[in-house]
Design an enzyme around this catalytic site. Structure first.
Site, PDB file in Angstrom:
ATOM      1  N   GLY A 158      93.544 -25.921 -19.019  1.00  0.00           N
ATOM      2  CA  GLY A 158      94.091 -26.236 -17.709  1.00  0.00           C
ATOM      3  C   GLY A 158      95.540 -26.663 -17.848  1.00  0.00           C
ATOM      4  O   GLY A 158      95.986 -26.999 -18.950  1.00  0.00           O
ATOM      5  N   CYS A 169      94.631 -33.605 -23.800  1.00  0.00           N
ATOM      6  CA  CYS A 169      95.668 -33.240 -22.834  1.00  0.00           C
ATOM      7  C   CYS A 169      96.865 -32.683 -23.597  1.00  0.00           C
ATOM      8  O   CYS A 169      97.283 -33.258 -24.601  1.00  0.00           O
ATOM      9  CB  CYS A 169      96.088 -34.466 -22.031  1.00  0.00           C
ATOM     10  N   LEU A 170      97.403 -31.580 -23.099  1.00  0.00           N
ATOM     11  CA  LEU A 170      98.549 -30.968 -23.771  1.00  0.00           C
ATOM     12  C   LEU A 170      99.773 -31.884 -23.726  1.00  0.00           C
ATOM     13  O   LEU A 170     100.681 -31.707 -24.530  1.00  0.00           O
ATOM     14  CB  LEU A 170      98.858 -29.611 -23.135  1.00  0.00           C
ATOM     15  N   HIS A 172      90.692 -33.857 -14.118  1.00  0.00           N
ATOM     16  CA  HIS A 172      91.775 -34.160 -15.071  1.00  0.00           C
ATOM     17  C   HIS A 172      93.104 -33.631 -14.522  1.00  0.00           C
ATOM     18  O   HIS A 172      94.119 -34.328 -14.548  1.00  0.00           O
ATOM     19  CB  HIS A 172      91.427 -33.524 -16.424  1.00  0.00           C
ATOM     20  N   GLU A 173      93.089 -32.394 -14.021  1.00  0.00           N
ATOM     21  CA  GLU A 173      94.322 -31.786 -13.493  1.00  0.00           C
ATOM     22  C   GLU A 173      94.776 -32.480 -12.211  1.00  0.00           C
ATOM     23  O   GLU A 173      95.978 -32.677 -12.000  1.00  0.00           O
ATOM     24  CB  GLU A 173      94.124 -30.287 -13.233  1.00  0.00           C
ATOM     25  N   GLN A 224     103.379 -30.836 -15.729  1.00  0.00           N
ATOM     26  CA  GLN A 224     103.479 -30.804 -17.199  1.00  0.00           C
ATOM     27  C   GLN A 224     104.614 -29.895 -17.660  1.00  0.00           C
ATOM     28  O   GLN A 224     105.060 -29.987 -18.799  1.00  0.00           O
ATOM     29  CB  GLN A 224     102.144 -30.354 -17.820  1.00  0.00           C
ATOM     30  N   HIS A 243      96.878 -35.436 -12.837  1.00  0.00           N
ATOM     31  CA  HIS A 243      98.279 -35.132 -13.147  1.00  0.00           C
ATOM     32  C   HIS A 243      99.124 -35.100 -11.866  1.00  0.00           C
ATOM     33  O   HIS A 243     100.290 -35.503 -11.872  1.00  0.00           O
ATOM     34  CB  HIS A 243      98.405 -33.773 -13.848  1.00  0.00           C
TER      35      HIS A 243
HETATM   36  O1  GNR Z   1      93.222 -28.120 -22.745  1.00  0.00           O
HETATM   37  C1  GNR Z   1      92.719 -29.094 -22.195  1.00  0.00           C
HETATM   38  N1  GNR Z   1      91.448 -29.457 -22.511  1.00  0.00           N
HETATM   39  C2  GNR Z   1      90.727 -30.385 -21.779  1.00  0.00           C
HETATM   40  C3  GNR Z   1      89.567 -30.871 -22.336  1.00  0.00           C
HETATM   41  C4  GNR Z   1      88.791 -31.775 -21.628  1.00  0.00           C
HETATM   42  C5  GNR Z   1      89.169 -32.193 -20.388  1.00  0.00           C
HETATM   43  C6  GNR Z   1      90.338 -31.732 -19.841  1.00  0.00           C
HETATM   44  C7  GNR Z   1      91.101 -30.827 -20.515  1.00  0.00           C
HETATM   45  S1  GNR Z   1      92.556 -30.220 -19.796  1.00  0.00           S
HETATM   46  C8  GNR Z   1      93.498 -29.878 -21.225  1.00  0.00           C
HETATM   47  C9  GNR Z   1      94.814 -29.225 -20.858  1.00  0.00           C
HETATM   48  C10 GNR Z   1      95.649 -30.202 -20.070  1.00  0.00           C
HETATM   49  O2  GNR Z   1      96.290 -31.081 -20.564  1.00  0.00           O
HETATM   50  N2  GNR Z   1      95.621 -30.091 -18.768  1.00  0.00           N
HETATM   51  O3  GNR Z   1      96.317 -30.954 -18.006  1.00  0.00           O
HETATM   52 NI    NI Z   2      96.341 -32.800 -19.132  1.00  0.00          NI
END
Ligand code: GNR
Ligand code: NI
Length: 188
Positions: free
Chosen positions: A46, A113-114, A155-156, A51, A159
């Site tokens: 995601g 998270c990236l 999660h997204e 980001q 952000h």
């Molecule tokens: O790549 C991602 N893996 C992930 C694993 C578990 C819960 C959420 C994520 S999202 C993350 C990529 C990212 O940072 N998205 O904002």
């Molecule tokens: Ni993230």
């Protein structure tokens, strides 16, 4: 299309609240294309526009990223290699998403998270949510979402409000995670 730089903690831009998309134009399409390209290359499942430093309420998700770096398949009994079957891509775009009706049931998932590279921690979130969003044409959609997609979407969504998954941890665990990241960066 272009791969763009992913912002990492402690970049203050990641704390910005993103604003709704009002123009469903070519610039938005380019942003979404770049988000997919950057996400697949990372690789991640995601990505939120913030980001990449763009404070718009735009998310992309693909739970099955085509991982070109995956280990080669082992030989089968004929001694022939299986052809590398790339995972089928399932790209999804969520513009101006709204999440409602969180389930009482919760799921714990080890998130990453990236923007917080190489740090993983358990986060508990509602197992199901109702999502409403727009697509690239501005068309409205609604769906009840569960499983990993529900976790990733939440999660997204965070952000878009300037919240990172580590903000869900206790202060001690968050500090430990950030210390570990600092150490990993110094070693690199
Ligand atoms: O790549 C991602 N893996 C992930 C694993 C578990 C819960 C959420 C994520 S999202 C993350 C990529 C990212 O940072 N998205 O904002
Ligand atoms: Ni993230």
């Amino acid at each position: 299309m272009a791969i763009r730089e992913i912002l990492e903690v402690p970049d203050p831009v990641l704390k910005q609240v993103s604003v709704p998309v009002t123009e469903f134009n070519a610039e938005l399409r380019t942003l979404v294309e770049d988000m997919f390209e950057t996400m697949y290359e990372a690789p991640g499942i995601g990505l939120a526009a913030i980001q990449l430093g763009v404070p718009l309420r735009v998310l992309v998700i693909d739970l099955q990223p085509d991982d070109d770096d995956a280990e080669p398949e082992p030989c089968n009994h004929d001694g022939h290699h299986h052809h590398h079957q790339p995972t089928k891509r399932e790209p999804r775009v969520f513009i101006n998403p709204v999440l409602t009706d969180p389930s009482d049931e919760h799921t714990v998932y080890q998130e990453g998270c990236l923007s917080v590279p190489e740090i993983y921690a358990d986060v508990e979130r509602p197992s199901r949510i109702r999502a409403q969003w727009q697509d690239l044409d501005g068309k409205h959609h609604e769906e009840v979402i569960e499983g990993l997609l529900a976790t990733c979407l939440q999660h997204e969504m965070d952000h878009l409000e300037g919240v990172l998954f580590i903000d869900h941890l206790s202060r001690l665990k968050r500090q430990m995670a950030l210390k570990k990241l600092e150490k990993l960066r110094k070693a690199a």
